[in-house]
Design a protein around this motif. Structure first.
Motif, short mmCIF file in Angstrom:
data_model
loop_
_atom_site.label_atom_id
_atom_site.label_comp_id
_atom_site.label_asym_id
_atom_site.label_seq_id
_atom_site.Cartn_x
_atom_site.Cartn_y
_atom_site.Cartn_z
N ARG A 67 53.00 -12.85 -36.76
CA ARG A 67 51.62 -12.43 -36.50
C ARG A 67 51.10 -12.87 -35.14
O ARG A 67 50.24 -12.22 -34.56
N GLY A 68 51.57 -13.99 -34.65
CA GLY A 68 51.10 -14.51 -33.38
C GLY A 68 49.96 -15.49 -33.55
O GLY A 68 49.39 -15.65 -34.64
N LEU A 69 49.59 -16.15 -32.46
CA LEU A 69 48.62 -17.23 -32.47
C LEU A 69 47.35 -16.84 -31.72
O LEU A 69 47.37 -15.92 -30.91
N PRO A 70 46.22 -17.51 -31.99
CA PRO A 70 44.94 -17.08 -31.42
C PRO A 70 44.84 -17.33 -29.92
O PRO A 70 45.57 -18.15 -29.35
N ALA A 71 43.89 -16.64 -29.30
CA ALA A 71 43.64 -16.83 -27.86
C ALA A 71 43.06 -18.22 -27.63
O ALA A 71 42.25 -18.71 -28.43
N PRO A 72 43.46 -18.90 -26.56
CA PRO A 72 42.99 -20.27 -26.32
C PRO A 72 41.63 -20.33 -25.64
O PRO A 72 41.23 -19.42 -24.91
N ARG A 73 40.93 -21.43 -25.87
CA ARG A 73 39.68 -21.74 -25.16
C ARG A 73 39.95 -22.69 -23.99
O ARG A 73 39.08 -22.89 -23.15
N ARG A 74 41.13 -23.32 -23.97
CA ARG A 74 41.49 -24.27 -22.92
C ARG A 74 42.97 -24.12 -22.61
O ARG A 74 43.73 -23.59 -23.43
N THR A 75 43.38 -24.57 -21.44
CA THR A 75 44.76 -24.37 -20.99
C THR A 75 45.63 -25.60 -21.13
O THR A 75 46.85 -25.53 -20.96
N ARG A 76 45.04 -26.74 -21.43
CA ARG A 76 45.81 -27.97 -21.63
C ARG A 76 45.14 -28.79 -22.72
O ARG A 76 43.93 -28.68 -22.96
N VAL A 77 45.95 -29.60 -23.39
CA VAL A 77 45.47 -30.42 -24.50
C VAL A 77 45.87 -31.86 -24.25
O VAL A 77 47.07 -32.16 -24.10
N GLU A 78 44.89 -32.76 -24.19
CA GLU A 78 45.19 -34.18 -24.03
C GLU A 78 45.87 -34.69 -25.31
O GLU A 78 45.47 -34.34 -26.42
N VAL A 79 46.90 -35.52 -25.13
CA VAL A 79 47.66 -36.02 -26.28
C VAL A 79 47.75 -37.54 -26.23
O VAL A 79 47.57 -38.17 -25.19
N ASN A 80 48.04 -38.10 -27.41
CA ASN A 80 48.27 -39.55 -27.48
C ASN A 80 49.75 -39.87 -27.47
O ASN A 80 50.59 -39.05 -27.86
N ALA A 81 50.07 -41.07 -27.03
CA ALA A 81 51.41 -41.62 -27.23
C ALA A 81 51.55 -42.01 -28.70
O ALA A 81 50.56 -42.32 -29.37
N THR A 82 52.76 -42.00 -29.20
CA THR A 82 53.03 -42.41 -30.57
C THR A 82 54.00 -43.58 -30.56
O THR A 82 55.10 -43.48 -30.01
N VAL A 83 53.58 -44.70 -31.14
CA VAL A 83 54.39 -45.92 -31.15
C VAL A 83 54.88 -46.16 -32.57
O VAL A 83 54.08 -46.48 -33.45
#
Length: 336
Positions: A67-83
């Protein structure tokens, strides 16, 4: 729009990917990637999940690939490190795999040792993370429902002294979390709580809000049947949302970034940088953090990598039976 089972099986590639470190009790991650008319999707429920629960993960993979995925509102996503639950001395090396990340999620309450021993190890690990990130960094902990109410109160009182953005799923049930939240507030311990494992179905976020069990809701694409359903859950909960992964390949992470990019508000870093925990991936351009963020866009599986990391015939047959079982659940209308 459930494809025929024969189409799903023809579209499926089963892989086994090594991890850099033990995580969630495993050293390898098995997954299925699906190539459909709209792109690539992923089906990778953890091995202990039964057909009813796993069917939601298949629905999410079908959504992305067919089906595909929705149109984005932003071009990058801040992420956390995982320990992971590593010794404190290993923390700098773990964080080095997440360049630019100013938020870290630290695994605590690992099963095995007595509570007091685990808490001492957890506190040392969290302190080591704080030392690397500095006072401006954001530190969150994830107990994966590993504490009782008294243990959660003791642990979060101690860990809270390091300065926590929030504590994720300290106890198993929403009722327990609500009690922990009330008692922390009464004691003047400022540790917000996030609900993760207790948010799996469309009605769950309403219970989170009604019980006042959490300050944040952690949403994952696959357990909620896909991005469209996850957006409904996020809208229903009325709380800040963090999008997280389930130790996905880059194909699965692309669906997570699509969800994060489609949300109206995204106040916290997301737990989507976990490709850094994999020693191999299915994409020639894996979704790894750059300057603390991931780009938003589709991910393509590389056929050479799919063949290189192909699971052995026995495991491949096991996953294909699992797809068939989950397809039957979806076809009967019992999943999704």
């Amino acid at each position: 729009m459930l494809p025929p089972l024969t189409d799903l099986l023809e579209a499926a590639s089963v892989v086994r990917l090594p991890l850099r470190r033990r995580f969630r009790g495993i050293t390898e991650r098995e997954a299925v990637v699906l190539e459909g008319p709209a792109g690539w999707g992923e089906f990778a429920p953890f091995l202990e999940y039964g057909p009813a629960e796993s069917a939601r993960w298949l629905a999410a993979g079908v959504e992305a690939a067919w089906r595909g995925l929705p149109a984005p509102r932003r071009t990058r996503v801040e992420v956390n490190a995982t320990v992971p639950a590593v010794p404190a001395d290993d923390v700098p090396a773990v964080l080095a795999a997440f360049p630019g990340c100013r938020t870290a999620k630290v695994k605590v309450a690992e099963a095995g040792a007595p509570f007091g021993t685990r808490l001492a190890e957890d506190l040392a690990r969290v302190r080591a993370v704080r030392e690397v990130l500095g006072p401006a960094g954001r530190v969150r902990v994830d107990a994966n429902a590993g504490w009782s109410v008294p243990q959660a109160l003791e642990a979060l009182t101690a860990l809270g002294e390091v300065g926590l953005e929030y504590a994720e799923q300290p106890c198993a049930t929403l009722e327990e979390m609500a009690e922990v939240r009330r008692r922390l507030a009464a004691a003047g311990t400022p540790v917000p709580l996030a609900a993760d494992e207790s948010v799996r179905k469309a009605e769950d976020p309403l219970r989170v809000a009604g019980l006042e069990a959490a300050d944040v809701v952690v949403v994952k694409v696959a357990p909620l049947s896909g991005v469209a359903r996850a957006l409904e859950v996020a809208a229903a909960c009325g709380l800040p949302v963090v999008v997280s992964s389930a130790l996905d390949t880059s194909v699965g992470l692309a669906a997570g970034t699509a969800l994060a990019a489609a949300l109206p508000q995204l106040p916290h870093a997301c737990g989507l940088g976990t490709a850094a925990l994999l020693a191999a991936d299915v994409s020639a351009r894996p979704l790894l953090p750059v300057d603390g963020a991931l780009p938003v866009g589709p991910a393509r599986a590389d056929r050479e990598l799919l063949e290189r990391h192909r699971a052995d015939p026995g495991r491949e047959a096991w996953w294909r039976r699992r797809i068939a079982d989950c397809h039957a659940v979806l076809a009967a209308g019992a999943g999704g």
